[in-house]
Scaffold this motif. Structure first.
Motif, PDB file in Angstrom:
ATOM      1  N   ILE A 161       0.931  -1.155  -0.043  1.00 48.36           N
ATOM      2  CA  ILE A 161      -0.060   0.113   0.026  1.00 48.36           C
ATOM      3  C   ILE A 161       0.880   1.142  -0.108  1.00 48.36           C
ATOM      4  O   ILE A 161       0.906   2.231  -0.813  1.00 48.36           O
ATOM      5  N   ASP A 162       1.734   1.195   0.665  1.00 52.97           N
ATOM      6  CA  ASP A 162       2.901   2.401   1.024  1.00 52.97           C
ATOM      7  C   ASP A 162       3.470   2.617  -0.559  1.00 52.97           C
ATOM      8  O   ASP A 162       3.862   3.952  -0.882  1.00 52.97           O
ATOM      9  N   ALA A 163       3.961   1.571  -1.084  1.00 47.87           N
ATOM     10  CA  ALA A 163       4.698   1.717  -2.335  1.00 47.87           C
ATOM     11  C   ALA A 163       3.782   1.986  -3.400  1.00 47.87           C
ATOM     12  O   ALA A 163       4.000   2.958  -4.331  1.00 47.87           O
ATOM     13  N   TYR A 164       2.311   1.837  -3.401  1.00 48.53           N
ATOM     14  CA  TYR A 164       1.410   2.236  -4.220  1.00 48.53           C
ATOM     15  C   TYR A 164       1.409   3.927  -4.221  1.00 48.53           C
ATOM     16  O   TYR A 164       1.083   4.434  -5.182  1.00 48.53           O
ATOM     17  N   LYS A 165       1.091   4.190  -2.896  1.00 50.61           N
ATOM     18  CA  LYS A 165       1.057   5.574  -2.453  1.00 50.61           C
ATOM     19  C   LYS A 165       2.095   6.343  -3.208  1.00 50.61           C
ATOM     20  O   LYS A 165       2.113   7.638  -3.456  1.00 50.61           O
ATOM     21  N   GLN A 166       3.321   5.906  -3.015  1.00 50.59           N
ATOM     22  CA  GLN A 166       4.628   6.580  -3.384  1.00 50.59           C
ATOM     23  C   GLN A 166       4.587   6.572  -5.263  1.00 50.59           C
ATOM     24  O   GLN A 166       4.905   7.753  -5.174  1.00 50.59           O
ATOM     25  N   VAL A 167       4.043   5.570  -5.824  1.00 51.40           N
ATOM     26  CA  VAL A 167       3.826   5.755  -7.180  1.00 51.40           C
ATOM     27  C   VAL A 167       2.741   7.087  -7.462  1.00 51.40           C
ATOM     28  O   VAL A 167       3.077   7.789  -8.398  1.00 51.40           O
ATOM     29  N   TRP A 168       1.797   6.965  -6.770  1.00 48.55           N
ATOM     30  CA  TRP A 168       0.526   7.905  -6.881  1.00 48.55           C
ATOM     31  C   TRP A 168       1.275   9.556  -6.649  1.00 48.55           C
ATOM     32  O   TRP A 168       1.245  10.281  -7.426  1.00 48.55           O
ATOM     33  N   LYS A 169       2.116   9.541  -5.706  1.00 47.76           N
ATOM     34  CA  LYS A 169       3.013  10.689  -5.123  1.00 47.76           C
ATOM     35  C   LYS A 169       3.747  11.239  -6.528  1.00 47.76           C
ATOM     36  O   LYS A 169       3.742  12.605  -6.869  1.00 47.76           O
ATOM     37  N   ARG A 170       4.469  10.325  -6.991  1.00 47.81           N
ATOM     38  CA  ARG A 170       5.101  10.592  -8.463  1.00 47.81           C
ATOM     39  C   ARG A 170       4.351  11.082  -9.432  1.00 47.81           C
ATOM     40  O   ARG A 170       4.822  12.091 -10.279  1.00 47.81           O
ATOM     41  N   LEU A 171       3.273  10.402  -9.718  1.00 49.98           N
ATOM     42  CA  LEU A 171       2.374  11.143 -10.885  1.00 49.98           C
ATOM     43  C   LEU A 171       1.879  12.491 -10.399  1.00 49.98           C
ATOM     44  O   LEU A 171       1.691  13.234 -11.365  1.00 49.98           O
ATOM     45  N   GLU A 172       1.313  12.475  -9.191  1.00 50.00           N
ATOM     46  CA  GLU A 172       1.130  13.865  -8.407  1.00 50.00           C
ATOM     47  C   GLU A 172       2.140  14.843  -8.835  1.00 50.00           C
ATOM     48  O   GLU A 172       1.576  16.257  -9.555  1.00 50.00           O
ATOM     49  N   GLY A 173       3.199  14.480  -8.767  1.00 48.84           N
ATOM     50  CA  GLY A 173       4.136  15.429  -8.848  1.00 48.84           C
ATOM     51  C   GLY A 173       4.415  15.850 -10.439  1.00 48.84           C
ATOM     52  O   GLY A 173       4.480  17.174 -10.661  1.00 48.84           O
ATOM     53  N   LYS A 174       3.991  14.996 -11.471  1.00 46.35           N
ATOM     54  CA  LYS A 174       3.986  15.322 -12.822  1.00 46.35           C
ATOM     55  C   LYS A 174       2.914  16.566 -13.164  1.00 46.35           C
ATOM     56  O   LYS A 174       3.022  17.233 -13.850  1.00 46.35           O
ATOM     57  N   ILE A 175       1.836  16.046 -12.357  1.00 48.48           N
ATOM     58  CA  ILE A 175       0.583  16.944 -12.459  1.00 48.48           C
ATOM     59  C   ILE A 175       1.148  18.401 -11.923  1.00 48.48           C
ATOM     60  O   ILE A 175       0.569  19.585 -12.814  1.00 48.48           O
ATOM     61  N   GLU A 176       1.531  18.301 -11.053  1.00 44.61           N
ATOM     62  CA  GLU A 176       1.822  19.676 -10.266  1.00 44.61           C
ATOM     63  C   GLU A 176       2.896  20.499 -11.167  1.00 44.61           C
ATOM     64  O   GLU A 176       2.580  21.664 -11.251  1.00 44.61           O
ATOM     65  N   LEU A 177       3.860  19.680 -11.697  1.00 41.49           N
ATOM     66  CA  LEU A 177       4.512  20.592 -12.420  1.00 41.49           C
ATOM     67  C   LEU A 177       3.949  21.205 -13.754  1.00 41.49           C
ATOM     68  O   LEU A 177       4.570  22.322 -13.965  1.00 41.49           O
ATOM     69  N   CYS A 178       3.007  20.380 -14.248  1.00 41.98           N
ATOM     70  CA  CYS A 178       2.348  21.206 -15.561  1.00 41.98           C
ATOM     71  C   CYS A 178       1.417  22.258 -14.927  1.00 41.98           C
ATOM     72  O   CYS A 178       1.439  23.617 -15.401  1.00 41.98           O
ATOM     73  N   ALA A 179       0.819  22.039 -13.899  1.00 42.27           N
ATOM     74  CA  ALA A 179       0.171  23.242 -13.058  1.00 42.27           C
ATOM     75  C   ALA A 179       0.874  24.321 -12.847  1.00 42.27           C
ATOM     76  O   ALA A 179       0.205  25.695 -12.969  1.00 42.27           O
ATOM     77  N   ASN A 180       2.045  24.285 -12.434  1.00 46.14           N
ATOM     78  CA  ASN A 180       2.941  25.410 -11.991  1.00 46.14           C
ATOM     79  C   ASN A 180       3.160  26.070 -13.394  1.00 46.14           C
ATOM     80  O   ASN A 180       3.460  27.450 -13.116  1.00 46.14           O
ATOM     81  N   THR A 181       3.252  25.571 -14.421  1.00 41.76           N
ATOM     82  CA  THR A 181       3.447  26.499 -15.741  1.00 41.76           C
ATOM     83  C   THR A 181       2.355  27.400 -15.992  1.00 41.76           C
ATOM     84  O   THR A 181       2.563  28.267 -16.757  1.00 41.76           O
ATOM     85  N   PHE A 182       1.125  27.243 -15.294  1.00 42.30           N
ATOM     86  CA  PHE A 182      -0.022  28.016 -15.738  1.00 42.30           C
ATOM     87  C   PHE A 182      -0.319  28.533 -14.377  1.00 42.30           C
ATOM     88  O   PHE A 182      -1.333  29.353 -14.399  1.00 42.30           O
ATOM     89  N   GLY A 183       0.612  28.843 -13.620  1.00 44.32           N
ATOM     90  CA  GLY A 183       0.548  29.696 -12.137  1.00 44.32           C
ATOM     91  C   GLY A 183      -0.232  29.050 -11.003  1.00 44.32           C
ATOM     92  O   GLY A 183      -0.687  29.776 -10.294  1.00 44.32           O
ATOM     93  N   PHE A 184      -0.328  27.737 -11.107  1.00 50.05           N
ATOM     94  CA  PHE A 184      -1.068  26.998 -10.029  1.00 50.05           C
ATOM     95  C   PHE A 184      -0.269  26.238  -9.112  1.00 50.05           C
ATOM     96  O   PHE A 184       0.623  25.829  -9.608  1.00 50.05           O
ATOM     97  N   ASN A 185      -0.543  26.218  -7.940  1.00 50.75           N
ATOM     98  CA  ASN A 185       0.168  25.396  -6.988  1.00 50.75           C
ATOM     99  C   ASN A 185      -0.508  24.543  -5.986  1.00 50.75           C
ATOM    100  O   ASN A 185      -1.624  25.038  -5.744  1.00 50.75           O
ATOM    101  N   ASN A 186      -0.052  23.325  -5.777  1.00 48.89           N
ATOM    102  CA  ASN A 186      -0.615  22.226  -4.931  1.00 48.89           C
ATOM    103  C   ASN A 186      -2.273  22.338  -5.146  1.00 48.89           C
ATOM    104  O   ASN A 186      -3.047  22.619  -4.327  1.00 48.89           O
ATOM    105  N   VAL A 187      -2.539  21.987  -6.337  1.00 55.67           N
ATOM    106  CA  VAL A 187      -3.873  21.880  -6.844  1.00 55.67           C
ATOM    107  C   VAL A 187      -4.432  20.310  -6.689  1.00 55.67           C
ATOM    108  O   VAL A 187      -5.579  20.103  -6.854  1.00 55.67           O
ATOM    109  N   VAL A 188      -3.711  19.245  -6.543  1.00 54.08           N
ATOM    110  CA  VAL A 188      -4.104  17.830  -6.483  1.00 54.08           C
ATOM    111  C   VAL A 188      -4.809  17.698  -5.349  1.00 54.08           C
ATOM    112  O   VAL A 188      -4.009  17.847  -4.065  1.00 54.08           O
ATOM    113  N   ASP A 189      -5.729  16.857  -5.181  1.00 54.92           N
ATOM    114  CA  ASP A 189      -6.224  16.518  -3.765  1.00 54.92           C
ATOM    115  C   ASP A 189      -5.700  15.134  -3.320  1.00 54.92           C
ATOM    116  O   ASP A 189      -5.659  14.118  -4.032  1.00 54.92           O
TER     117      ASP A 189
END
Length: 222
Positions: free
Chosen positions: A144-172
């Protein structure tokens, strides 16, 4: 609603579920408090569905709860819980703190090949990435912890994209659990709009998923 329209909606819903679940796998469909598990052939409509398949028994009914909860769980088998997820295959992401139009732009430009994107009927989209090959470690706390770790990496990919549009910490962050509920496609709650399907594709291959992770940021342990 006429019977033909109901049959059409159920056919589309079943087609979407077939994308996420293999034959004879079990899932949970219903409201936020539902624990009943069903299969692909006998599901009924519901506001939410579990994004990953579940076991037919509760593997953790005698742990981590009050005396009242534990007593109840003995009669509540199976149960929607991370420990009961039988395949770590799907990952859910939601952003409800920014406008819908910006959410969609970020989802479509972040570089993740989504399996589906469904409108919540309110203020967000539910985007799911589903894998052809499950991660290992089901029914274990380490898994379960390993799954959440992968989720966090995918979240990071989304947040990097969001940053280019001026948004931060947008993923729930509450979406990181493998037993998480997502909005059931084409369902309409009384106080919401129809949970429309905005994107529907297929699962990502193991090779393509590994390549995707290579371009996702490393993160600290969850």
């Amino acid at each position: 609603m006429c019977n033909d329209k109901r049959r059409e909606i159920k056919f589309i819903q079943k087609k979407v579920l077939d994308t996420f679940f293999d034959e004879k796998e079990l899932m949970c469909i219903g409201n936020l408090f539902e624990n009943k598990v069903t299969d692909l052939e006998s599901f009924e409509k519901g506001e939410f569905f579990s994004i990953n398949p579940l076991t037919s028994i509760d593997l953790h009914y005698n742990k981590n709860g009050t005396e009242k909860q534990l007593k109840k769980r003995r009669y509540m088998k199976p149960r929607r819980a991370d420990i009961n997820v039988s395949s770590f295959r799907s990952f859910l992401f939601e952003m409800d703190s920014i406008p819908l139009v910006d959410q969609m732009v970020i989802l479509l430009q972040c570089g993740i090949p989504w399996t589906s994107i469904v409108y919540s009927g309110g203020k967000s989209y539910h985007a799911i990435l589903s894998l052809e090959v499950s991660l290992s470690g089901c029914h274990t706390e380490n898994g379960i912890d390993a799954y959440k770790q992968v989720w966090k990496r995918l979240e990071g990919k989304i947040e990097l994209c969001a940053n280019t549009f001026g948004f931060n910490n947008v993923v729930d962050g509450s979406c990181k659990n493998p037993s998480r509920f997502s909005r059931f496609p084409l369902y309409k709650a009384d106080d919401r709009e129809v949970q429309e399907i905005f994107w529907s594709s297929c699962r990502i291959s193991e090779g393509d998923f590994n390549s995707l992770l290579l371009i996702c940021p490393e993160v600290k342990e969850v």
